[in-house]
Enzyme design. Structure first.
Site, short mmCIF file in Angstrom:
data_model
loop_
_atom_site.label_atom_id
_atom_site.label_comp_id
_atom_site.label_asym_id
_atom_site.label_seq_id
_atom_site.Cartn_x
_atom_site.Cartn_y
_atom_site.Cartn_z
N ARG A 47 0.77 -1.18 0.07
CA ARG A 47 -0.01 -0.14 -0.05
C ARG A 47 0.84 1.28 0.17
O ARG A 47 0.47 2.21 -0.62
CB ARG A 47 -1.06 0.17 1.17
CG ARG A 47 -1.61 1.28 1.16
CD ARG A 47 -3.18 1.17 1.92
NE ARG A 47 -2.96 0.04 3.13
CZ ARG A 47 -2.63 0.75 4.29
NH1 ARG A 47 -2.32 1.80 4.51
NH2 ARG A 47 -2.73 -0.37 5.32
N TYR A 99 -15.40 16.93 -16.59
CA TYR A 99 -15.88 15.72 -16.61
C TYR A 99 -16.76 15.62 -15.50
O TYR A 99 -16.38 16.02 -14.56
CB TYR A 99 -14.44 14.88 -16.30
CG TYR A 99 -14.66 13.35 -15.95
CD1 TYR A 99 -15.40 12.44 -16.85
CD2 TYR A 99 -14.70 13.12 -14.59
CE1 TYR A 99 -15.72 11.13 -16.55
CE2 TYR A 99 -15.13 11.58 -14.10
CZ TYR A 99 -15.62 10.64 -15.23
OH TYR A 99 -15.78 9.53 -14.82
N ASP A 170 -6.37 18.55 -15.60
CA ASP A 170 -6.78 17.11 -15.95
C ASP A 170 -6.32 17.12 -17.39
O ASP A 170 -7.05 17.86 -18.30
CB ASP A 170 -8.38 17.13 -15.71
CG ASP A 170 -8.93 15.77 -16.07
OD1 ASP A 170 -8.12 15.17 -16.88
OD2 ASP A 170 -9.99 15.37 -15.55
N LYS A 195 -7.80 5.63 -19.84
CA LYS A 195 -8.04 6.24 -21.12
C LYS A 195 -6.88 5.94 -22.06
O LYS A 195 -6.40 4.87 -22.17
CB LYS A 195 -8.46 7.70 -21.16
CG LYS A 195 -9.60 8.09 -19.99
CD LYS A 195 -10.86 7.24 -20.25
CE LYS A 195 -11.92 7.42 -18.74
NZ LYS A 195 -12.12 8.81 -18.34
C1 LIG Z 1 -12.55 9.08 -17.37
C2 LIG Z 1 -12.05 10.62 -16.90
C3 LIG Z 1 -12.01 10.86 -15.49
C4 LIG Z 1 -12.27 9.88 -14.31
O1 LIG Z 1 -11.30 8.83 -14.33
P1 LIG Z 1 -11.69 7.31 -13.91
O2 LIG Z 1 -10.33 6.58 -14.37
O3 LIG Z 1 -12.92 6.84 -14.57
O4 LIG Z 1 -11.94 7.29 -12.40
C5 LIG Z 1 -11.60 12.12 -15.15
N1 LIG Z 1 -11.36 13.01 -15.96
C6 LIG Z 1 -11.49 12.53 -17.33
C7 LIG Z 1 -11.48 14.03 -18.43
C8 LIG Z 1 -12.14 11.66 -17.80
O5 LIG Z 1 -12.40 11.30 -19.27
#
Ligand SMILES: *Cc1c(COP(=O)(O)O)cnc(C)c1O
Length: 371
Positions: A47, A99, A170, A195
């Site tokens: 962890r 998001y 982000d 992604k």
């Molecule tokens: C998918 C996504 C998230 C969240 O991520 P998870 O891996 O689904 O928790 C945050 N920001 C953007 C722009 C995303 O496309």
């Protein structure tokens, strides 16, 4: 080093045990001490740290040009961690288009623990300044989800920092192949590694990368170690493998998306195409300055409203009807359906994640579905 070379070098691990070129996966949760209680490799318990996670975190820092990388169980776990570094009464500013999980997390969870937040149109710097109110963190997302709004990273970062806020970007949609927010002045980059980093729709993970190894990074490390939302060793291994082809994939996906966007922008049944490298896009000039290519994501709005959008979605044959993005296969989705109660997405909007199929085939599929 160029990003292509960096992606290969940053993900390479020298294996002291077997000189293996592809690294082993360390599933062990615990690590043996020497008789004198010392830890030969520094790991105690998975962890807190694990060899595969260490390797991935090192690669994250190099790819985004930061000092500290952290790998999480999901993108949302990374987002929650940075919010948990704040205190009750602190204020957060997030974009009006983001998001959906980011405002949902603030609204449903963080607000109950005393965090306050405001949504602001980040293309309006004066609106950002007016929204400041014991603001400790400004969140950026560019291109944004699902409207692909472009934020001037440099301008917002310098304004927000002058007013004393930490600036987090982000960077999931652009990836460091197209845009490096830390170079443009941000303090922290967040990713959903689910992604483009993973790139194959087969793992859930997230990242934070800190420009400096400062008290914010230290706090986040403690929240991560104590909260426990860490990335599993196998997921770290898969992401390291995915990162090796990141530049290739993202460049090709961008090239394909640009062609699909161009086709759709000429189509009589489409009311609007949101793609930052289309000349008529509101953020075109800034996108040209801060992004190398337009990315693999685009949204479209159909004439005739929600009914027509759902009809197009039901008629595609190559595109897969599913949420998420950044994988090798092209996906199509109706955001308002996927987002549910917190949705502010237009009802006639479809979001497309462009994959690695030939763009001519994708265009042909959309053309037949629009007939
Ligand atoms: C998918 C996504 C998230 C969240 O991520 P998870 O891996 O689904 O928790 C945050 N920001 C953007 C722009 C995303 O496309």
């Amino acid at each position: 080093m160029n990003i292509e070379t960096l992606a290969i070098r940053a993900t390479h691990i020298t294996d002291a045990n077997a000189s293996a070129v592809a690294p082993p996966i360390y599933l062990s949760t615990t690590f043996e001490r020497e008789p004198d209680i010392s830890l030969p490799h520094g790991h105690v318990y998975s962890r807190t740290s694990n060899p595969n996670r260490d390797a991935l975190e090192h690669a994250y820092a190099l790819l985004e040009g930061g000092k500290v990388g952290m790998a999480f169980a999901s993108g949302q776990a990374a987002t929650a961690t940075i919010f948990q570094c704040l205190s009750p009464g602190d204020h957060v500013i997030i974009p009006d288009d983001a998001y959906y999980g980011t405002p949902a997390l603030l609204e449903e969870v963080m607000q109950r623990w005393g965090l306050r937040y405001t949504r602001v149109d980040m293309t309006d710097i004066e609106a950002l300044e007016r929204a400041f109110d014991n603001t400790k963190l400004v969140w950026l997302e560019t291109p944004s989800n699902p409207m692909l709004k472009i934020t001037d990273i440099q301008a917002i970062a310098s304004t927000a920092q002058a007013l004393g806020a930490l600036v987090v970007c982000d960077n999931t949609w652009a990836t460091p192949v197209l845009q490096r927010p830390l170079d443009l002045g941000c303090d922290v980059v967040m990713h959903s590694a689910t992604k483009y980093f993973g790139g194959h729709s087969d793992l859930l993970s997230g990242a934070l990368i800190f420009k400096e190894n400062n008290h914010w990074a230290e706090k986040a490390r403690r929240v991560q170690a104590l909260g426990g939302a860490v990335a599993a060793p196998f997921d770290c291994w898969l992401i390291l493998r995915g990162l090796k082809t990141l530049a290739l994939r993202v460049r090709q996906q961008s090239e394909n998306a640009a062609k699909v966007a161009e086709f759709l922008s000429q189509h009589a049944r489409i009311a609007a195409v949101h793609y930052p490298f289309l000349k008529n896009h509101e953020g075109y000039e800034i996108a040209q300055q801060q992004m190398k290519m337009g990315g693999g994501m685009l949204s479209i709005q159909l004439k005739g409203g929600e009914k027509e959008a759902l009809k197009l979605k039901s008629k595609v044959k190559l595109f897969i009807r599913a949420t998420s993005l950044g994988g090798v296969e092209s996906l199509i989705e109706h955001r308002a359906t996927a987002e549910g109660v917190h949705s502010v997405s237009p009802k006639n909007l479809l979001r497309l994640s462009i994959g690695l199929e030939h763009p001519d085939d994708l265009i042909e599929d959309l053309a037949q579905a629009l007939q």
